[in-house]
Design a protein around this motif. Structure first.
Motif, PDB file in Angstrom:
ATOM      1  N   UNK A  90       0.815  -1.195   0.000  1.00  0.00           N
ATOM      2  CA  UNK A  90       0.000   0.000   0.000  1.00  0.00           C
ATOM      3  C   UNK A  90       0.863   1.265   0.000  1.00  0.00           C
ATOM      4  N   UNK A  91       2.031   1.189   0.636  1.00  0.00           N
ATOM      5  CA  UNK A  91       2.940   2.332   0.643  1.00  0.00           C
ATOM      6  C   UNK A  91       3.445   2.630  -0.764  1.00  0.00           C
ATOM      7  N   UNK A  92       3.769   1.586  -1.517  1.00  0.00           N
ATOM      8  CA  UNK A  92       4.243   1.762  -2.887  1.00  0.00           C
ATOM      9  C   UNK A  92       3.137   2.379  -3.743  1.00  0.00           C
ATOM     10  N   UNK A  93       1.927   1.854  -3.618  1.00  0.00           N
ATOM     11  CA  UNK A  93       0.801   2.379  -4.386  1.00  0.00           C
ATOM     12  C   UNK A  93       0.587   3.860  -4.076  1.00  0.00           C
ATOM     13  N   UNK A  94       0.596   4.200  -2.780  1.00  0.00           N
ATOM     14  CA  UNK A  94       0.354   5.582  -2.379  1.00  0.00           C
ATOM     15  C   UNK A  94       1.449   6.516  -2.899  1.00  0.00           C
ATOM     16  N   UNK A  95       2.682   6.052  -2.886  1.00  0.00           N
ATOM     17  CA  UNK A  95       3.787   6.886  -3.357  1.00  0.00           C
ATOM     18  C   UNK A  95       3.584   7.299  -4.815  1.00  0.00           C
TER      19      UNK A  95
END
Length: 232
Positions: free
Chosen positions: A215-220
């Protein structure tokens, strides 16, 4: 990020299998139960999957992305929208670059598996996601995001306001994490200990209300912190 308590991780994982093909459900059930997991429910469509999750509160849902009535994407989105929901979702797909996969990750899924997954990988995936970790390596997620991300035209170059809660160091860690670096690689790049990097990652996930590194990668990408094809 909400992680299960230690005592919960020690017990066998509780799983719901959602797939419109009975043979697939039967096969996965046999594999999981043989390893000691408890299959607490089955579903043939998304609506049934949601009902099964609410009724049994499993640790993990194996969610087929293509099902009648309500597909796995919509079911995942609805489940993850529930504030008290702690169940992890693993999306099942036939193709490794199915264009629905990115949307499923953005909706809150913790990873995906191909339906021809080996028994060993299936078992390992359920146990990994159950602990609160992401199933996909960030580099794999990055490739999915780069191919399927659709950033909004308005404000595409401005980070989401939620990122303002991060310190400059946490922003730096998030930016590097989104390029696919592991904790060890982050530690080397930033000249920090692995323990310190883990602390930064945990704080980032907590501040942004994210479930895992996927989810962190997606949000970035969605916030414009990093651009498709970009490198730190």
């Amino acid at each position: 990020m909400n992680r299960p308590p230690e005592w919960a991780v020690d017990r066998p994982p509780r799983v719901v299998i959602a797939d419109d093909q009975a043979l697939v459900r039967t096969g996965f059930r046999m594999i999981l139960t043989a390893d000691g997991a408890e299959v607490v429910g089955e579903a043939a469509d998304g609506a049934e999957a949601i009902e099964a999750v609410r009724r049994t509160s499993p640790d993990v849902v194996l969610m087929d992305i293509r099902m009648p009535q309500m597909d796995g994407l919509e079911a995942t989105r609805r489940l993850m929208a529930e504030e008290s929901q702690e169940t992890r979702v693993i999306i099942l797909t036939t193709y490794d670059l199915d264009h629905y996969v990115y949307a499923a990750l953005a909706a809150g899924a913790s990873g995906f598996l191909l339906k021809d997954v080996t028994p060993e990988h299936l078992v390992a995936a359920v146990r990994l996601v159950r602990t609160g970790d992401a199933l996909l390596a960030p580099s794999i997620t990055r490739r999915l995001v780069e191919r399927f991300a659709r950033r909004e035209e308005a404000g595409a170059d401005t980070p989401h306001r939620d990122l303002s809660e991060l310190t400059p160091r946490e922003l730096e860690v998030l930016r590097l994490l989104a390029t696919g670096l592991s904790n060890a690689e982050l530690a080397e790049r930033l000249t920090l200990s692995t323990t310190t990097v883990k602390t930064h990652v945990a704080r980032i996930l907590s501040k942004l209300g994210l479930r895992d590194r996927v989810q962190a990668v997606v949000l970035a990408y969605e916030t414009g912190l990093i651009s498709p094809g970009g490198h730190a």
